[in-house]
Design a protein around this motif. Structure first.
Motif, PDB file in Angstrom:
ATOM      1  N   THR A   8      34.247  -2.705 -22.631  1.00 32.42           N
ATOM      2  CA  THR A   8      35.358  -2.942 -22.884  1.00 32.42           C
ATOM      3  C   THR A   8      36.553  -2.471 -22.451  1.00 32.42           C
ATOM      4  OG1 THR A   8      34.536   0.053 -23.886  1.00 32.42           O
ATOM      5  CG2 THR A   8      34.089  -1.791 -25.148  1.00 32.42           C
ATOM      6  N   HIS A   9      36.490  -2.292 -21.251  1.00 37.40           N
ATOM      7  CA  HIS A   9      37.645  -1.631 -20.594  1.00 37.40           C
ATOM      8  C   HIS A   9      37.089  -1.898 -19.343  1.00 37.40           C
ATOM      9  CE1 HIS A   9      36.444   2.635 -21.462  1.00 37.40           C
ATOM     10  NE2 HIS A   9      35.400   2.033 -20.897  1.00 37.40           N
ATOM     11  N   THR A  10      38.001  -1.650 -17.754  1.00 41.45           N
ATOM     12  CA  THR A  10      37.939  -1.826 -16.319  1.00 41.45           C
ATOM     13  C   THR A  10      37.145  -0.551 -16.369  1.00 41.45           C
ATOM     14  OG1 THR A  10      39.923  -1.487 -15.990  1.00 41.45           O
ATOM     15  CG2 THR A  10      38.539  -3.640 -15.542  1.00 41.45           C
ATOM     16  N   SER A  11      36.726   1.158 -17.208  1.00 48.66           N
ATOM     17  CA  SER A  11      36.535   2.211 -16.444  1.00 48.66           C
ATOM     18  C   SER A  11      35.404   2.350 -15.882  1.00 48.66           C
ATOM     19  CB  SER A  11      36.722   3.247 -17.461  1.00 48.66           C
ATOM     20  OG  SER A  11      38.722   3.326 -17.657  1.00 48.66           O
ATOM     21  N   PRO A  12      34.374   1.293 -16.304  1.00 45.70           N
ATOM     22  CA  PRO A  12      33.335   1.543 -15.757  1.00 45.70           C
ATOM     23  C   PRO A  12      33.035   1.667 -14.372  1.00 45.70           C
ATOM     24  CG  PRO A  12      33.032   0.213 -16.835  1.00 45.70           C
ATOM     25  CD  PRO A  12      34.559   0.513 -17.865  1.00 45.70           C
ATOM     26  N   TYR A  62      36.270  -6.649 -23.239  1.00 42.28           N
ATOM     27  CA  TYR A  62      35.885  -6.953 -24.493  1.00 42.28           C
ATOM     28  C   TYR A  62      36.315  -6.871 -25.266  1.00 42.28           C
ATOM     29  CZ  TYR A  62      34.303 -10.663 -21.486  1.00 42.28           C
ATOM     30  OH  TYR A  62      34.288 -11.943 -20.184  1.00 42.28           O
ATOM     31  N   ARG A  63      37.178  -6.833 -26.439  1.00 39.07           N
ATOM     32  CA  ARG A  63      37.018  -5.843 -27.894  1.00 39.07           C
ATOM     33  C   ARG A  63      37.117  -6.715 -28.820  1.00 39.07           C
ATOM     34  NH1 ARG A  63      40.748  -0.702 -25.580  1.00 39.07           N
ATOM     35  NH2 ARG A  63      40.182  -0.738 -23.773  1.00 39.07           N
ATOM     36  N   SER A  64      36.350  -6.543 -30.177  1.00 36.03           N
ATOM     37  CA  SER A  64      36.566  -7.174 -30.746  1.00 36.03           C
ATOM     38  C   SER A  64      37.436  -6.968 -31.962  1.00 36.03           C
ATOM     39  CB  SER A  64      35.412  -6.862 -31.836  1.00 36.03           C
ATOM     40  OG  SER A  64      35.048  -7.734 -33.399  1.00 36.03           O
ATOM     41  N   HIS A  98      42.755  -8.863 -20.585  1.00 34.88           N
ATOM     42  CA  HIS A  98      42.568  -8.434 -18.759  1.00 34.88           C
ATOM     43  C   HIS A  98      43.354  -7.066 -18.561  1.00 34.88           C
ATOM     44  CE1 HIS A  98      42.004 -12.806 -18.554  1.00 34.88           C
ATOM     45  NE2 HIS A  98      41.500 -12.858 -17.432  1.00 34.88           N
ATOM     46  N   GLN A  99      42.413  -6.385 -17.662  1.00 39.49           N
ATOM     47  CA  GLN A  99      42.582  -4.660 -17.520  1.00 39.49           C
ATOM     48  C   GLN A  99      42.804  -4.826 -16.099  1.00 39.49           C
ATOM     49  OE1 GLN A  99      40.255  -1.742 -19.553  1.00 39.49           O
ATOM     50  NE2 GLN A  99      41.405  -1.731 -21.169  1.00 39.49           N
ATOM     51  N   VAL A 100      43.386  -3.951 -15.548  1.00 36.30           N
ATOM     52  CA  VAL A 100      43.911  -3.863 -13.772  1.00 36.30           C
ATOM     53  C   VAL A 100      43.170  -2.015 -14.221  1.00 36.30           C
ATOM     54  CG1 VAL A 100      46.207  -3.550 -13.549  1.00 36.30           C
ATOM     55  CG2 VAL A 100      44.174  -3.610 -11.899  1.00 36.30           C
ATOM     56  N   GLU A 101      42.416  -1.579 -13.147  1.00 39.38           N
ATOM     57  CA  GLU A 101      42.297  -0.312 -13.677  1.00 39.38           C
ATOM     58  C   GLU A 101      42.765   0.149 -12.004  1.00 39.38           C
ATOM     59  OE1 GLU A 101      40.600   1.064 -16.066  1.00 39.38           O
ATOM     60  OE2 GLU A 101      39.945   3.171 -15.335  1.00 39.38           O
ATOM     61  N   GLY A 102      43.130   2.226 -11.279  1.00 40.08           N
ATOM     62  CA  GLY A 102      43.556   2.354 -10.545  1.00 40.08           C
ATOM     63  C   GLY A 102      42.635   3.635 -10.665  1.00 40.08           C
ATOM     64  N   PRO A 116      38.799  10.613 -23.270  1.00 39.15           N
ATOM     65  CA  PRO A 116      37.278  11.379 -22.463  1.00 39.15           C
ATOM     66  C   PRO A 116      37.639  11.828 -21.086  1.00 39.15           C
ATOM     67  CG  PRO A 116      37.036   9.377 -24.740  1.00 39.15           C
ATOM     68  CD  PRO A 116      38.487   9.425 -24.301  1.00 39.15           C
ATOM     69  N   PHE A 117      38.094  10.305 -19.870  1.00 36.33           N
ATOM     70  CA  PHE A 117      37.456  10.449 -19.543  1.00 36.33           C
ATOM     71  C   PHE A 117      38.953  10.744 -18.661  1.00 36.33           C
ATOM     72  CE2 PHE A 117      39.643   6.403 -19.643  1.00 36.33           C
ATOM     73  CZ  PHE A 117      39.245   5.745 -20.438  1.00 36.33           C
ATOM     74  N   THR A 118      40.177  11.244 -19.139  1.00 31.24           N
ATOM     75  CA  THR A 118      40.513  11.951 -18.259  1.00 31.24           C
ATOM     76  C   THR A 118      41.135  13.375 -18.419  1.00 31.24           C
ATOM     77  OG1 THR A 118      42.527  10.734 -19.300  1.00 31.24           O
ATOM     78  CG2 THR A 118      41.803   9.794 -17.086  1.00 31.24           C
ATOM     79  N   ALA A 163      43.875   8.042 -12.727  1.00 31.41           N
ATOM     80  CA  ALA A 163      43.237   7.282 -12.519  1.00 31.41           C
ATOM     81  C   ALA A 163      43.960   6.528 -13.836  1.00 31.41           C
ATOM     82  CB  ALA A 163      41.553   6.980 -14.237  1.00 31.41           C
ATOM     83  N   PHE A 164      44.887   5.343 -13.376  1.00 32.22           N
ATOM     84  CA  PHE A 164      45.131   4.700 -14.820  1.00 32.22           C
ATOM     85  C   PHE A 164      44.411   3.353 -15.102  1.00 32.22           C
ATOM     86  CE2 PHE A 164      46.486   3.150 -10.835  1.00 32.22           C
ATOM     87  CZ  PHE A 164      47.437   2.371 -10.850  1.00 32.22           C
ATOM     88  N   GLY A 165      44.705   2.410 -16.350  1.00 34.90           N
ATOM     89  CA  GLY A 165      44.771   1.268 -16.879  1.00 34.90           C
ATOM     90  C   GLY A 165      45.136   0.991 -17.666  1.00 34.90           C
ATOM     91  N   VAL A 166      45.680  -0.261 -17.370  1.00 37.15           N
ATOM     92  CA  VAL A 166      47.048  -1.281 -17.598  1.00 37.15           C
ATOM     93  C   VAL A 166      46.047  -2.976 -17.897  1.00 37.15           C
ATOM     94  CG1 VAL A 166      47.982  -1.420 -15.277  1.00 37.15           C
ATOM     95  CG2 VAL A 166      49.188  -2.038 -17.047  1.00 37.15           C
TER      96      VAL A 166
HETATM   97  N1  PHE Z   1      40.736   2.806 -20.002  1.00 37.68           N
HETATM   98  C1  PHE Z   1      41.778   3.289 -20.897  1.00 37.68           C
HETATM   99  C2  PHE Z   1      41.904   2.160 -22.206  1.00 37.68           C
HETATM  100  O1  PHE Z   1      40.989   0.676 -21.999  1.00 37.68           O
HETATM  101  C3  PHE Z   1      42.613   3.046 -20.539  1.00 37.68           C
HETATM  102  C4  PHE Z   1      42.547   4.541 -19.077  1.00 37.68           C
HETATM  103  C5  PHE Z   1      42.528   3.565 -17.569  1.00 37.68           C
HETATM  104  C6  PHE Z   1      43.064   5.640 -20.052  1.00 37.68           C
HETATM  105  C7  PHE Z   1      42.275   5.318 -16.737  1.00 37.68           C
HETATM  106  C8  PHE Z   1      43.114   6.483 -18.120  1.00 37.68           C
HETATM  107  C9  PHE Z   1      42.601   6.496 -17.319  1.00 37.68           C
HETATM  108  O2  PHE Z   1      42.932   2.500 -23.322  1.00 37.68           O
END
Ligand code: PHE
Length: 373
Positions: free
Chosen positions: A181-185, A207-209, A220-224, A263-265, A323-326
Protein backbone atom coordinates in the motif's frame (compact mmCIF):
# COMPACT_ATOMS: atom_id res chain seq x y z
CA UNK A 1 16.64 -58.96 -60.52
CA UNK A 2 17.68 -56.28 -62.98
CA UNK A 3 19.00 -53.55 -60.76
CA UNK A 4 19.99 -51.35 -63.67
CA UNK A 5 16.41 -51.33 -64.99
CA UNK A 6 15.08 -50.55 -61.52
CA UNK A 7 17.51 -47.64 -61.39
CA UNK A 8 16.38 -46.30 -64.72
CA UNK A 9 12.72 -46.49 -63.79
CA UNK A 10 13.43 -44.61 -60.58
CA UNK A 11 15.43 -41.99 -62.50
CA UNK A 12 12.53 -41.45 -64.94
CA UNK A 13 10.03 -40.96 -62.16
CA UNK A 14 12.37 -38.61 -60.28
CA UNK A 15 12.95 -36.48 -63.37
CA UNK A 16 9.19 -36.27 -63.87
CA UNK A 17 8.56 -34.94 -60.37
CA UNK A 18 7.56 -31.32 -60.80
CA UNK A 19 6.99 -30.37 -57.16
CA UNK A 20 9.16 -30.66 -54.06
CA UNK A 21 6.30 -32.48 -52.31
CA UNK A 22 6.09 -35.12 -55.01
CA UNK A 23 9.86 -35.54 -54.92
CA UNK A 24 9.76 -36.06 -51.18
CA UNK A 25 7.16 -38.77 -51.65
CA UNK A 26 9.48 -40.53 -54.08
CA UNK A 27 12.36 -40.27 -51.62
CA UNK A 28 10.23 -41.98 -48.98
CA UNK A 29 9.10 -44.61 -51.48
CA UNK A 30 12.70 -45.57 -52.40
CA UNK A 31 14.88 -44.63 -49.49
CA UNK A 32 12.55 -44.38 -46.49
CA UNK A 33 12.65 -46.93 -43.70
CA UNK A 34 10.02 -49.01 -45.49
CA UNK A 35 11.32 -47.97 -48.92
CA UNK A 36 11.93 -50.35 -51.80
CA UNK A 37 15.68 -49.85 -51.95
CA UNK A 38 15.98 -50.05 -48.19
CA UNK A 39 14.09 -53.34 -48.53
CA UNK A 40 16.64 -54.62 -51.03
CA UNK A 41 19.47 -53.76 -48.67
CA UNK A 42 17.80 -55.79 -45.94
CA UNK A 43 17.78 -58.91 -48.16
CA UNK A 44 21.60 -58.91 -48.20
CA UNK A 45 21.76 -60.44 -44.74
CA UNK A 46 20.02 -63.61 -45.91
CA UNK A 47 22.43 -64.23 -48.79
CA UNK A 48 25.48 -66.45 -48.77
CA UNK A 49 28.85 -64.72 -48.74
CA UNK A 50 29.42 -65.52 -52.43
CA UNK A 51 26.06 -64.19 -53.50
CA UNK A 52 26.56 -61.10 -51.39
CA UNK A 53 29.86 -60.44 -53.18
CA UNK A 54 27.96 -60.09 -56.42
CA UNK A 55 24.62 -58.61 -55.40
CA UNK A 56 25.90 -56.27 -52.67
CA UNK A 57 27.76 -53.82 -54.92
CA UNK A 58 24.83 -53.75 -57.34
CA UNK A 59 22.33 -52.78 -54.68
CA UNK A 60 24.71 -50.20 -53.24
CA UNK A 61 25.28 -48.73 -56.68
CA UNK A 62 21.51 -48.54 -57.18
CA UNK A 63 21.13 -46.78 -53.87
CA UNK A 64 23.89 -44.31 -54.74
CA UNK A 65 22.44 -43.46 -58.12
CA UNK A 66 18.89 -42.99 -56.81
CA UNK A 67 20.04 -40.81 -53.97
CA UNK A 68 22.14 -38.72 -56.36
CA UNK A 69 19.16 -38.36 -58.70
CA UNK A 70 16.95 -37.25 -55.81
CA UNK A 71 19.49 -34.66 -54.67
CA UNK A 72 19.97 -33.31 -58.16
CA UNK A 73 16.25 -33.00 -58.80
CA UNK A 74 15.73 -31.33 -55.43
CA UNK A 75 18.39 -28.77 -56.22
CA UNK A 76 16.82 -28.07 -59.62
CA UNK A 77 13.31 -27.67 -58.18
CA UNK A 78 14.58 -25.40 -55.41
CA UNK A 79 16.43 -23.07 -57.72
CA UNK A 80 13.42 -22.95 -60.02
CA UNK A 81 11.24 -22.00 -57.05
CA UNK A 82 13.71 -19.30 -55.99
CA UNK A 83 13.94 -17.88 -59.50
CA UNK A 84 10.17 -17.79 -59.71
CA UNK A 85 9.88 -16.02 -56.35
CA UNK A 86 12.52 -13.47 -57.30
CA UNK A 87 10.65 -12.74 -60.51
CA UNK A 88 7.37 -12.38 -58.61
CA UNK A 89 8.52 -10.31 -55.61
CA UNK A 90 9.27 -6.78 -56.57
CA UNK A 91 10.13 -3.89 -54.35
CA UNK A 92 8.69 -0.53 -55.27
CA UNK A 93 11.43 1.87 -54.34
CA UNK A 94 9.21 4.85 -55.09
CA UNK A 95 6.93 4.14 -52.07
CA UNK A 96 7.31 6.60 -49.19
CA UNK A 97 9.53 5.40 -46.35
CA UNK A 98 7.60 4.02 -43.36
CA UNK A 99 7.17 6.47 -40.51
CA UNK A 100 9.93 6.12 -37.93
CA UNK A 101 8.70 4.19 -34.88
CA UNK A 102 7.21 6.69 -32.47
CA UNK A 103 6.97 6.49 -28.75
CA UNK A 104 7.53 8.67 -25.75
CA UNK A 105 8.73 8.41 -22.20
CA UNK A 106 5.78 8.39 -19.79
CA UNK A 107 5.78 11.36 -17.39
CA UNK A 108 5.94 8.95 -14.43
CA UNK A 109 9.12 7.38 -15.79
CA UNK A 110 10.52 10.80 -16.55
CA UNK A 111 9.82 12.08 -13.03
CA UNK A 112 11.32 8.94 -11.49
CA UNK A 113 14.46 9.54 -13.55
CA UNK A 114 14.50 13.15 -12.40
CA UNK A 115 14.20 12.04 -8.77
CA UNK A 116 16.99 9.49 -9.14
CA UNK A 117 19.20 12.17 -10.69
CA UNK A 118 18.53 14.72 -7.94
CA UNK A 119 18.98 12.24 -5.10
CA UNK A 120 22.05 10.61 -6.65
CA UNK A 121 23.66 14.04 -6.40
CA UNK A 122 22.87 13.98 -2.66
CA UNK A 123 24.44 10.53 -2.29
CA UNK A 124 21.26 8.42 -2.30
CA UNK A 125 21.14 5.01 -3.95
CA UNK A 126 17.98 3.67 -5.61
CA UNK A 127 16.41 0.69 -3.82
CA UNK A 128 13.48 -1.51 -4.84
CA UNK A 129 11.17 -3.99 -3.17
CA UNK A 130 8.40 -6.35 -4.27
CA UNK A 131 4.94 -5.07 -5.17
CA UNK A 132 3.48 -8.32 -3.83
CA UNK A 133 4.47 -7.87 -0.22
CA UNK A 134 3.77 -9.68 3.01
CA UNK A 135 1.80 -8.27 5.90
CA UNK A 136 4.87 -8.07 8.13
CA UNK A 137 6.95 -5.80 5.85
CA UNK A 138 4.00 -3.65 4.80
CA UNK A 139 2.48 -3.18 8.25
CA UNK A 140 3.81 -4.95 11.34
CA UNK A 141 7.48 -4.02 10.95
CA UNK A 142 6.37 -0.43 10.36
CA UNK A 143 4.70 -0.35 13.77
CA UNK A 144 1.23 -0.92 12.34
CA UNK A 145 0.13 -3.95 14.35
CA UNK A 146 -2.98 -5.94 13.56
CA UNK A 147 -6.15 -4.07 14.48
CA UNK A 148 -4.34 -0.75 14.06
CA UNK A 149 -6.76 1.71 12.41
CA UNK A 150 -4.08 2.66 9.87
CA UNK A 151 -4.65 -0.72 8.25
CA UNK A 152 -8.21 0.19 7.49
CA UNK A 153 -7.06 3.57 6.15
CA UNK A 154 -4.86 1.85 3.63
CA UNK A 155 -7.70 0.13 1.71
CA UNK A 156 -5.47 -2.85 1.21
CA UNK A 157 -5.81 -5.41 -1.58
CA UNK A 158 -5.21 -8.71 0.21
CA UNK A 159 -4.56 -12.01 -1.48
CA UNK A 160 -6.86 -14.86 -0.38
CA UNK A 161 -5.75 -16.42 2.87
CA UNK A 162 -3.91 -19.65 2.38
CA UNK A 163 -5.35 -22.60 4.26
CA UNK A 164 -2.99 -25.35 5.16
CA UNK A 165 -5.20 -28.37 4.58
CA UNK A 166 -2.87 -30.75 6.40
CA UNK A 167 -2.57 -29.02 9.72
CA UNK A 168 -5.99 -27.41 9.37
CA UNK A 169 -4.50 -24.08 10.42
CA UNK A 170 -4.90 -20.81 8.61
CA UNK A 171 -1.68 -19.16 7.49
CA UNK A 172 -0.39 -16.80 10.14
CA UNK A 173 -1.25 -13.19 9.49
CA UNK A 174 2.36 -11.94 9.33
CA UNK A 175 2.96 -13.88 6.14
CA UNK A 176 -0.35 -13.04 4.51
CA UNK A 177 0.34 -11.58 1.08
CA UNK A 178 -0.99 -8.26 -0.19
CA UNK A 179 -0.28 -5.61 -2.78
CA UNK A 180 1.92 -3.11 -0.98
CA UNK A 181 0.00 0.00 0.00
CA UNK A 182 3.09 2.21 0.16
CA UNK A 183 6.82 2.11 -0.54
CA UNK A 184 7.65 2.17 3.18
CA UNK A 185 8.27 -1.62 3.38
CA UNK A 186 11.40 -0.92 1.34
CA UNK A 187 12.71 0.92 4.44
CA UNK A 188 12.64 -2.37 6.33
CA UNK A 189 14.05 -4.42 3.47
CA UNK A 190 16.90 -1.96 2.92
CA UNK A 191 17.89 -1.86 6.60
CA UNK A 192 17.78 -5.64 6.85
CA UNK A 193 19.80 -6.06 3.68
CA UNK A 194 22.36 -3.27 3.95
CA UNK A 195 22.45 -2.21 7.59
CA UNK A 196 23.56 1.31 8.43
CA UNK A 197 24.49 3.98 7.49
CA UNK A 198 21.96 4.12 4.69
CA UNK A 199 20.75 6.68 2.17
CA UNK A 200 18.18 5.42 -0.30
CA UNK A 201 15.20 6.41 -2.35
CA UNK A 202 12.72 3.72 -3.37
CA UNK A 203 10.43 4.63 -6.25
CA UNK A 204 7.72 2.24 -7.36
CA UNK A 205 4.12 1.18 -7.74
CA UNK A 206 1.73 0.99 -4.81
CA UNK A 207 -1.90 -0.15 -4.62
CA UNK A 208 -4.98 0.94 -2.75
CA UNK A 209 -8.62 0.20 -3.35
CA UNK A 210 -9.58 3.75 -4.24
CA UNK A 211 -10.62 5.49 -7.44
CA UNK A 212 -11.61 9.01 -8.51
CA UNK A 213 -10.06 11.92 -10.45
CA UNK A 214 -7.10 12.11 -8.06
CA UNK A 215 -6.91 8.49 -6.89
CA UNK A 216 -6.25 5.37 -8.93
CA UNK A 217 -6.03 1.80 -7.55
CA UNK A 218 -2.39 1.76 -8.63
CA UNK A 219 -0.19 4.80 -8.26
CA UNK A 220 3.46 5.61 -7.67
CA UNK A 221 5.39 6.73 -4.64
CA UNK A 222 8.97 7.46 -3.88
CA UNK A 223 10.25 6.66 -0.43
CA UNK A 224 13.29 8.34 1.06
CA UNK A 225 15.28 6.95 3.96
CA UNK A 226 18.41 8.18 5.71
CA UNK A 227 19.87 6.22 8.63
CA UNK A 228 23.01 7.49 10.28
CA UNK A 229 24.30 8.83 13.58
CA UNK A 230 23.03 12.12 14.95
CA UNK A 231 20.34 12.61 12.29
CA UNK A 232 17.69 15.16 13.25
CA UNK A 233 14.73 17.05 11.79
CA UNK A 234 17.03 19.74 10.39
CA UNK A 235 18.52 17.18 8.02
CA UNK A 236 15.04 16.20 6.88
CA UNK A 237 13.98 19.77 6.23
CA UNK A 238 17.15 20.67 4.34
CA UNK A 239 16.95 17.52 2.23
CA UNK A 240 13.32 18.11 1.27
CA UNK A 241 13.94 21.77 0.48
CA UNK A 242 16.97 20.97 -1.65
CA UNK A 243 15.10 18.20 -3.45
CA UNK A 244 11.95 20.25 -4.15
CA UNK A 245 13.90 23.30 -5.37
CA UNK A 246 15.86 21.10 -7.76
CA UNK A 247 12.74 19.23 -8.86
CA UNK A 248 10.53 22.25 -9.51
CA UNK A 249 13.53 24.24 -10.71
CA UNK A 250 12.61 27.23 -8.54
CA UNK A 251 14.61 28.79 -5.77
CA UNK A 252 11.51 30.31 -4.16
CA UNK A 253 9.94 27.02 -3.02
CA UNK A 254 8.77 27.52 0.58
CA UNK A 255 7.88 24.60 2.84
CA UNK A 256 5.63 24.48 5.88
CA UNK A 257 6.14 21.61 8.31
CA UNK A 258 3.10 20.56 10.31
CA UNK A 259 2.97 18.01 13.11
CA UNK A 260 1.22 14.88 11.94
CA UNK A 261 0.97 11.19 12.68
CA UNK A 262 2.37 8.09 11.01
CA UNK A 263 2.94 4.93 13.03
CA UNK A 264 6.42 4.50 11.55
CA UNK A 265 7.76 7.99 12.28
CA UNK A 266 8.05 9.87 15.56
CA UNK A 267 7.70 12.79 15.39
CA UNK A 268 5.79 12.83 12.11
CA UNK A 269 5.77 15.83 9.84
CA UNK A 270 3.37 16.69 7.06
CA UNK A 271 5.01 18.96 4.51
CA UNK A 272 3.05 21.65 2.65
CA UNK A 273 4.38 23.74 -0.19
CA UNK A 274 3.41 27.37 -0.80
CA UNK A 275 1.72 28.33 -4.06
CA UNK A 276 0.35 31.46 -5.71
CA UNK A 277 -3.03 31.51 -7.38
CA UNK A 278 -2.60 32.76 -10.93
CA UNK A 279 -6.10 32.86 -12.38
CA UNK A 280 -7.40 29.42 -11.42
CA UNK A 281 -3.93 27.84 -11.61
CA UNK A 282 -1.75 27.09 -8.61
CA UNK A 283 1.84 28.06 -9.29
CA UNK A 284 4.32 26.74 -6.74
CA UNK A 285 6.60 29.25 -5.04
CA UNK A 286 6.60 31.79 -2.27
CA UNK A 287 5.07 31.60 1.18
CA UNK A 288 1.55 30.26 1.26
CA UNK A 289 0.73 32.95 3.85
CA UNK A 290 1.25 35.84 1.39
CA UNK A 291 -1.90 37.46 -0.04
CA UNK A 292 -3.24 35.46 -2.98
CA UNK A 293 -1.20 32.45 -1.86
CA UNK A 294 -2.02 29.14 -0.21
CA UNK A 295 -0.51 25.92 1.13
CA UNK A 296 -0.79 22.58 -0.57
CA UNK A 297 -0.17 19.28 1.19
CA UNK A 298 2.70 17.54 -0.55
CA UNK A 299 4.20 14.69 1.42
CA UNK A 300 4.46 12.76 4.65
CA UNK A 301 7.69 12.39 6.60
CA UNK A 302 9.27 12.21 9.99
CA UNK A 303 12.02 10.78 12.15
CA UNK A 304 12.09 7.00 11.82
CA UNK A 305 10.35 5.42 14.81
CA UNK A 306 12.71 3.52 17.15
CA UNK A 307 10.56 0.42 16.72
CA UNK A 308 11.04 0.57 12.94
CA UNK A 309 14.80 0.89 13.30
CA UNK A 310 14.73 -2.16 15.58
CA UNK A 311 12.55 -4.08 13.09
CA UNK A 312 15.22 -3.24 10.51
CA UNK A 313 17.73 -5.07 12.68
CA UNK A 314 19.51 -1.95 13.96
CA UNK A 315 20.07 -0.56 17.44
CA UNK A 316 17.89 2.56 17.82
CA UNK A 317 20.21 3.91 20.55
CA UNK A 318 23.00 3.97 18.00
CA UNK A 319 21.20 4.88 14.76
CA UNK A 320 18.65 7.55 13.94
CA UNK A 321 17.10 8.56 10.69
CA UNK A 322 14.41 10.32 8.77
CA UNK A 323 12.02 9.07 6.11
CA UNK A 324 9.57 10.57 3.70
CA UNK A 325 7.07 9.34 1.15
CA UNK A 326 5.62 11.30 -1.74
CA UNK A 327 3.33 10.56 -4.67
CA UNK A 328 5.26 10.50 -7.93
CA UNK A 329 2.14 10.98 -10.07
CA UNK A 330 1.24 13.97 -7.94
CA UNK A 331 4.70 15.47 -8.41
CA UNK A 332 4.33 14.98 -12.16
CA UNK A 333 0.89 16.62 -12.18
CA UNK A 334 2.18 19.62 -10.25
CA UNK A 335 5.24 20.06 -12.43
CA UNK A 336 3.78 19.34 -15.85
CA UNK A 337 0.20 20.51 -15.37
CA UNK A 338 -2.04 17.45 -15.85
CA UNK A 339 -5.28 17.64 -13.89
CA UNK A 340 -6.71 14.11 -14.10
CA UNK A 341 -4.70 11.25 -12.67
CA UNK A 342 -6.75 8.56 -14.44
CA UNK A 343 -5.42 9.68 -17.83
CA UNK A 344 -1.94 8.61 -16.67
CA UNK A 345 -2.92 4.98 -16.99
CA UNK A 346 -5.28 5.04 -19.99
CA UNK A 347 -2.53 4.47 -22.54
CA UNK A 348 -4.10 7.06 -24.85
CA UNK A 349 -1.46 7.86 -27.49
CA UNK A 350 -2.75 11.42 -27.87
CA UNK A 351 -2.20 12.05 -24.18
CA UNK A 352 1.23 10.43 -24.37
CA UNK A 353 2.15 12.47 -27.43
CA UNK A 354 1.17 15.61 -25.53
CA UNK A 355 2.62 14.90 -22.10
CA UNK A 356 5.29 12.32 -22.91
CA UNK A 357 8.99 13.01 -23.20
CA UNK A 358 11.52 12.36 -25.89
CA UNK A 359 13.97 9.57 -25.07
CA UNK A 360 16.62 12.24 -25.60
CA UNK A 361 15.29 14.33 -22.70
CA UNK A 362 17.49 12.53 -20.22
CA UNK A 363 17.32 14.49 -16.97
CA UNK A 364 20.70 15.74 -15.81
CA UNK A 365 21.41 18.27 -13.10
CA UNK A 366 23.69 20.26 -15.36
CA UNK A 367 21.28 20.48 -18.29
CA UNK A 368 18.14 20.84 -16.16
CA UNK A 369 16.26 17.94 -14.64
CA UNK A 370 12.99 18.93 -16.24
CA UNK A 371 13.40 19.71 -19.91
CA UNK A 372 9.95 20.90 -20.99
CA UNK A 373 7.70 18.29 -22.57
N1 PHE B 1 4.01 5.72 3.77
C1 PHE B 1 3.31 6.98 3.98
C2 PHE B 1 2.07 6.99 3.06
O1 PHE B 1 1.98 6.20 2.18
C3 PHE B 1 4.18 8.17 3.67
C4 PHE B 1 5.35 8.29 4.59
C5 PHE B 1 6.57 7.69 4.29
C6 PHE B 1 5.24 9.01 5.77
C7 PHE B 1 7.65 7.82 5.16
C8 PHE B 1 6.31 9.14 6.62
C9 PHE B 1 7.50 8.55 6.32
O2 PHE B 1 1.21 7.81 3.23
Amino acid sequence: MDYAATGEQAQTRIDAASELDALEQLRVEFMGKQGSISGLLKTLGALSADERQIVGPQIHALRESVSAALAERKQALESAALAEQLARDTLDLTLPAPEAPRGSIHPVSQVMDELAEIFADLGFAVATGPEIEDDWHNFTALNIPESHPARAMHDTFYFPEHNDAQSGTTQHNASRMLLRTHTSPVQIRSMLEHGAPLRIIAPGRVYRSDSDATHTPMFHQVEGLVIDKGIHLGHLKWTLETFLKAFFEREDIVLRLRPSYFPFTEPSVEVDVGFALVGSKRVLGGSGDAPGHGWMELLGSGMVNRKVIAAGGLDPDEWQGFAFGVGVDRLAMLKYGMDDLRAFFDGDVRWLAHYGFSPFDVPTLSAGVGTAA
